[in-house]
Design an enzyme around this catalytic site. Structure first.
Site, mmCIF file in Angstrom:
data_model
loop_
_atom_site.group_PDB
_atom_site.id
_atom_site.type_symbol
_atom_site.label_atom_id
_atom_site.label_comp_id
_atom_site.label_asym_id
_atom_site.label_seq_id
_atom_site.Cartn_x
_atom_site.Cartn_y
_atom_site.Cartn_z
ATOM 1 N N ASP A 60 -11.664 -11.556 -5.345
ATOM 2 C CA ASP A 60 -11.565 -10.137 -5.009
ATOM 3 C C ASP A 60 -10.129 -9.638 -5.090
ATOM 4 O OD1 ASP A 60 -14.256 -9.903 -4.684
ATOM 5 O OD2 ASP A 60 -14.232 -9.868 -2.495
ATOM 6 N N GLY A 61 -9.159 -10.503 -4.810
ATOM 7 C CA GLY A 61 -7.766 -10.096 -4.908
ATOM 8 C C GLY A 61 -7.406 -9.657 -6.315
ATOM 9 N N ARG A 65 -6.143 -5.825 -7.394
ATOM 10 C CA ARG A 65 -4.923 -5.594 -8.154
ATOM 11 C C ARG A 65 -5.238 -4.809 -9.441
ATOM 12 N NH1 ARG A 65 -0.119 -8.306 -7.782
ATOM 13 N NH2 ARG A 65 -1.087 -9.854 -6.425
ATOM 14 N N ASP A 134 -7.722 -1.205 1.799
ATOM 15 C CA ASP A 134 -7.210 -0.693 3.068
ATOM 16 C C ASP A 134 -5.701 -0.553 3.058
ATOM 17 O OD1 ASP A 134 -6.278 -3.405 3.438
ATOM 18 O OD2 ASP A 134 -8.179 -3.931 4.372
ATOM 19 N N ARG A 144 3.636 -9.143 19.887
ATOM 20 C CA ARG A 144 3.880 -8.013 20.775
ATOM 21 C C ARG A 144 3.274 -6.768 20.154
ATOM 22 N NH1 ARG A 144 10.220 -7.818 21.706
ATOM 23 N NH2 ARG A 144 9.581 -6.010 22.963
ATOM 24 N N ASP A 163 -2.226 -4.439 18.184
ATOM 25 C CA ASP A 163 -1.581 -5.257 17.144
ATOM 26 C C ASP A 163 -1.430 -4.476 15.852
ATOM 27 O OD1 ASP A 163 -1.406 -7.378 18.856
ATOM 28 O OD2 ASP A 163 -2.775 -8.695 17.763
#
Length: 272
Positions: A60-61, A65, A134, A144, A163
């Site tokens: 899928d990457g 791209r 996304d 943090r 996050d």
């Protein structure tokens, strides 16, 4: 189709010889072919205007791209699954020979998928990005929270203490958004979703937005934060930076040989 581009993955050695075999089969049927790499954007840009179809060999990457490269030229994509997941792929490698005559005969349908257009602002600096899955604003390496002041169409929504925050298309709803507890949207839906990641004492529900909406996120942090686009590009963010996201004027077009309910079968197969 008169000319097909076949894109192999430089980190998956099996994809290049497979692309060469597929090219030979296409040329035997009178189709001109070009072979390139999904990572060589300059070469793709030089050839894409002359192509009727881009075929990606990988996961899928690779498709994500390629989609960003192809959308402005409106060239359709066909994914051949040679990676790990394959939510977006249409064929297994061994199915190519049987699929090729159907492609040449026009026996397929085109599925349009909405994309995102994102801008990152720091003072007078502005950078723009396209995404199929996304756009994510999140904390960096330190565990943090960051404070993310969110607006929809210029109207204040809330400040997330979390996050991070995912802005996802329907396509991306089966990716990071799904892992963060977001809803699964059918791929043709022209909506996008706002999903907080590990929200702390703040709103923790996903919000589905319309295609015409615009999301703006102002970052408040005293440590590192990052912007990621389709999980493939990462940029450092600072306190006060602004990220805006809206529907792109471009869409990705996928060649489909399966029937129009394929998405739900694929979903159940991938989820076991």
């Amino acid at each position: 189709m008169k000319r097909i581009g076949l894109l192999h993955h430089p980190k998956l050695p099996a994809t290049q010889p497979m692309a060469e075999r597929m090219a030979a089969e296409a040329e035997a049927l009178g189709v001109d072919t070009w072979i390139g790499s999904t990572w060589n954007e300059a070469a793709v840009a030089a050839h894409i205007a002359d192509l009727d179809l881009l075929v990606t060999l990988g996961g899928d990457g690779s498709i994500l791209r390629t989609a960003r490269m192809a959308c402005k030229q409106d060239v359709p994509l066909l994914g051949v699954k040679m990676g790990r997941l394959g939510f977006l792929a249409e064929l297994e490698p061994e199915e190519w020979a049987a699929a090729l005559p159907r492609l040449l005969a026009g026996d397929y349908w085109l599925e349009k998928r909405m994309m995102l257009y994102a801008e990152y602002h720091r003072g007078q600096e502005c950078r723009a990005y396209e995404a199929l899955n996304d756009v994510v604003v999140s904390r960096g390496s330190l565990a943090r929270i960051v404070r993310l002041e969110a607006y929809i169409d210029g109207s204040y929504l809330t400040t997330y203490a979390a996050d991070g925050l995912i802005v996802s298309t329907a396509t991306g709803s089966t990716a990071y958004a799904l892992a963060a507890g977001g809803p699964i949207l059918p791929p043709e839906l022209e909506n996008f979703v706002l999903i907080p990641i590990a929200a702390h004492l703040t709103m923790n529900r996903a919000i589905v937005l319309g295609q015409g909406d615009r999301v703006e996120v102002r970052i408040h942090t005293d440590h590192q934060a990052i912007l990621t686009v389709d999980g493939q590009f990462e940029y450092d963010l600072q306190d006060g930076d602004l990220v805006s996201v809206q529907a792109s004027p471009h869409t990705s077009r996928f060649v489909r040989l399966q029937d129009r309910t394929y998405f739900y079968r694929t979903l159940m197969n991938r989820l076991g």
